[in-house]
Design a protein around this motif. Structure first.
Motif, mmCIF file in Angstrom:
data_model
loop_
_atom_site.group_PDB
_atom_site.id
_atom_site.type_symbol
_atom_site.label_atom_id
_atom_site.label_comp_id
_atom_site.label_asym_id
_atom_site.label_seq_id
_atom_site.Cartn_x
_atom_site.Cartn_y
_atom_site.Cartn_z
ATOM 1 N N THR A 98 22.439 23.515 59.823
ATOM 2 C CA THR A 98 22.654 23.335 61.262
ATOM 3 C C THR A 98 23.779 22.341 61.521
ATOM 4 O O THR A 98 23.778 21.242 60.958
ATOM 5 N N ALA A 99 24.726 22.728 62.372
ATOM 6 C CA ALA A 99 25.821 21.834 62.770
ATOM 7 C C ALA A 99 25.467 21.111 64.069
ATOM 8 O O ALA A 99 25.654 19.904 64.181
ATOM 9 N N TRP A 100 24.959 21.863 65.047
ATOM 10 C CA TRP A 100 24.496 21.253 66.291
ATOM 11 C C TRP A 100 23.537 22.186 67.029
ATOM 12 O O TRP A 100 23.519 23.390 66.778
ATOM 13 N N GLU A 149 39.233 28.784 61.099
ATOM 14 C CA GLU A 149 39.734 29.119 62.432
ATOM 15 C C GLU A 149 38.914 28.486 63.558
ATOM 16 O O GLU A 149 39.396 28.385 64.691
ATOM 17 N N MET A 150 37.681 28.067 63.249
ATOM 18 C CA MET A 150 36.788 27.631 64.311
ATOM 19 C C MET A 150 35.734 26.660 63.770
ATOM 20 O O MET A 150 34.648 27.068 63.383
ATOM 21 N N ASP A 151 36.071 25.359 63.722
ATOM 22 C CA ASP A 151 35.108 24.393 63.212
ATOM 23 C C ASP A 151 34.101 24.009 64.304
ATOM 24 O O ASP A 151 34.339 24.228 65.498
ATOM 25 N N PRO A 152 32.938 23.450 63.935
ATOM 26 C CA PRO A 152 31.861 23.187 64.899
ATOM 27 C C PRO A 152 32.254 22.308 66.075
ATOM 28 O O PRO A 152 31.802 22.544 67.212
ATOM 29 N N ARG A 153 33.041 21.264 65.853
ATOM 30 C CA ARG A 153 33.420 20.374 66.939
ATOM 31 C C ARG A 153 34.259 21.105 67.996
ATOM 32 O O ARG A 153 34.120 20.874 69.190
ATOM 33 N N ARG A 154 35.124 21.988 67.542
ATOM 34 C CA ARG A 154 35.943 22.752 68.482
ATOM 35 C C ARG A 154 35.073 23.663 69.340
ATOM 36 O O ARG A 154 35.305 23.808 70.550
ATOM 37 N N VAL A 155 34.064 24.277 68.721
ATOM 38 C CA VAL A 155 33.160 25.144 69.474
ATOM 39 C C VAL A 155 32.382 24.333 70.513
ATOM 40 O O VAL A 155 32.212 24.753 71.656
ATOM 41 N N LEU A 156 31.926 23.145 70.122
ATOM 42 C CA LEU A 156 31.150 22.309 71.041
ATOM 43 C C LEU A 156 32.002 21.844 72.220
ATOM 44 O O LEU A 156 31.529 21.794 73.363
ATOM 45 N N THR A 157 33.256 21.513 71.963
ATOM 46 C CA THR A 157 34.160 21.119 73.049
ATOM 47 C C THR A 157 34.320 22.260 74.056
ATOM 48 O O THR A 157 34.258 22.052 75.275
ATOM 49 N N GLU A 175 23.932 16.637 67.279
ATOM 50 C CA GLU A 175 24.856 16.986 66.205
ATOM 51 C C GLU A 175 24.333 16.475 64.866
ATOM 52 O O GLU A 175 23.651 15.459 64.796
ATOM 53 N N THR A 176 24.686 17.178 63.803
ATOM 54 C CA THR A 176 24.341 16.753 62.460
ATOM 55 C C THR A 176 25.625 16.443 61.693
ATOM 56 O O THR A 176 26.741 16.606 62.211
ATOM 57 N N GLU A 177 25.473 16.037 60.462
ATOM 58 C CA GLU A 177 26.624 15.734 59.610
ATOM 59 C C GLU A 177 27.550 16.941 59.468
ATOM 60 O O GLU A 177 28.770 16.799 59.364
ATOM 61 N N SER A 178 26.958 18.132 59.500
ATOM 62 C CA SER A 178 27.750 19.350 59.303
ATOM 63 C C SER A 178 28.601 19.722 60.510
ATOM 64 O O SER A 178 29.350 20.691 60.453
#
Length: 236
Positions: A98-100, A149-157, A175-178
């Protein structure tokens, strides 16, 4: 099919279309007997599927829900879950982490945000799924994108922007470490038990090979053949 016949088929399943017939394979906005407007396709309704997501789904479209993003070495995957997060436990069995997670008021909100993210990936950015259907038999390949192409932080933003645009409050974000650190392993089609069994097998194979080598001869030489002399068996 004539629209009058299509409407008759919908009526048999408790659906009253509220717009002109769009074709058997396209979503057709209709009011179900429960009072909610849903968008099944005539093709699915004819097979008794997808009639009303509120009445015939385990997912809480009209209750609290969670939007999540999971990740592996190669990809991220977006999805919706009920508050018990059982869906995330299923994904962990196949190697996802899980990323977030984002709590929202209803499953409708989670679903609409998920679809908005997928539309952003596919329609605006032209990003294709990271996996093929046969690589993720647990379903969900179409909800993936490559990490590069799409890391978790970019998706959350982007999710925060979409929440504001659609008027959907993001109640709680975890959010988690991932979310920032890329996982080191890839998800696969094997469950946790099958993956552990495969790992044990790969570990025992070299030992079995060494035992076989010891029994077959010294330092890789072929085994000595038996030679009968008298009553005993000698080796030479």
């Amino acid at each position: 099919m004539p629209e009058v016949d299509a409407r008759a088929m919908m009526a048999k399943k408790g659906l009253d279309p509220v717009e002109p017939y769009p074709g058997s394979g396209r979503p057709w906005a209709s009011r179900h007997v429960c009072g909610r407007v849903v968008t099944p396709t005539l093709g699915n309704v004819a097979q008794g599927k997808g009639i009303c997501r509120y009445c015939f789904s385990d997912f809480p479209y009209d209750g609290p829900a969670v939007l999540y993003l999971i990740a592996d070495l190669h990809a991220v995957k977006i999805g919706c879950a009920s508050p018990n997060l059982r869906r995330l436990s299923d994904h962990r069995r196949f190697g996802w982490v899980t990323a977030w997670t984002v709590d929202v008021a209803t499953g409708d909100d989670a679903y609409n945000l998920e679809q908005a993210i997928l539309s952003w990936w596919r329609d605006e950015l032209g990003i294709e799924p990271a996996y093929e259907s046969d690589q993720l038999p647990q379903t969900g390949y179409s909800e993936t994108a490559r990490w590069d192409e799409m890391d978790p932080r970019r998706v959350l933003t982007k999710l925060r922007q979409l929440g504001d645009k659609l008027g959907i409050p993001l109640l709680h974000i975890k959010e988690t470490e991932s979310a920032t650190k890329r996982p080191l392993t890839a998800a696969d089609a094997l469950g946790a038990r099958a993956r552990a069994a495969q790992s044990r097998l790969s570990e025992t194979a070299p030992r079995a090979s060494r035992r076989s080598a010891r029994h077959s001869g010294v330092q890789g030489q072929p085994p000595r053949s038996p030679h009968r002399a008298g009553r005993g068996v000698e080796y030479r």
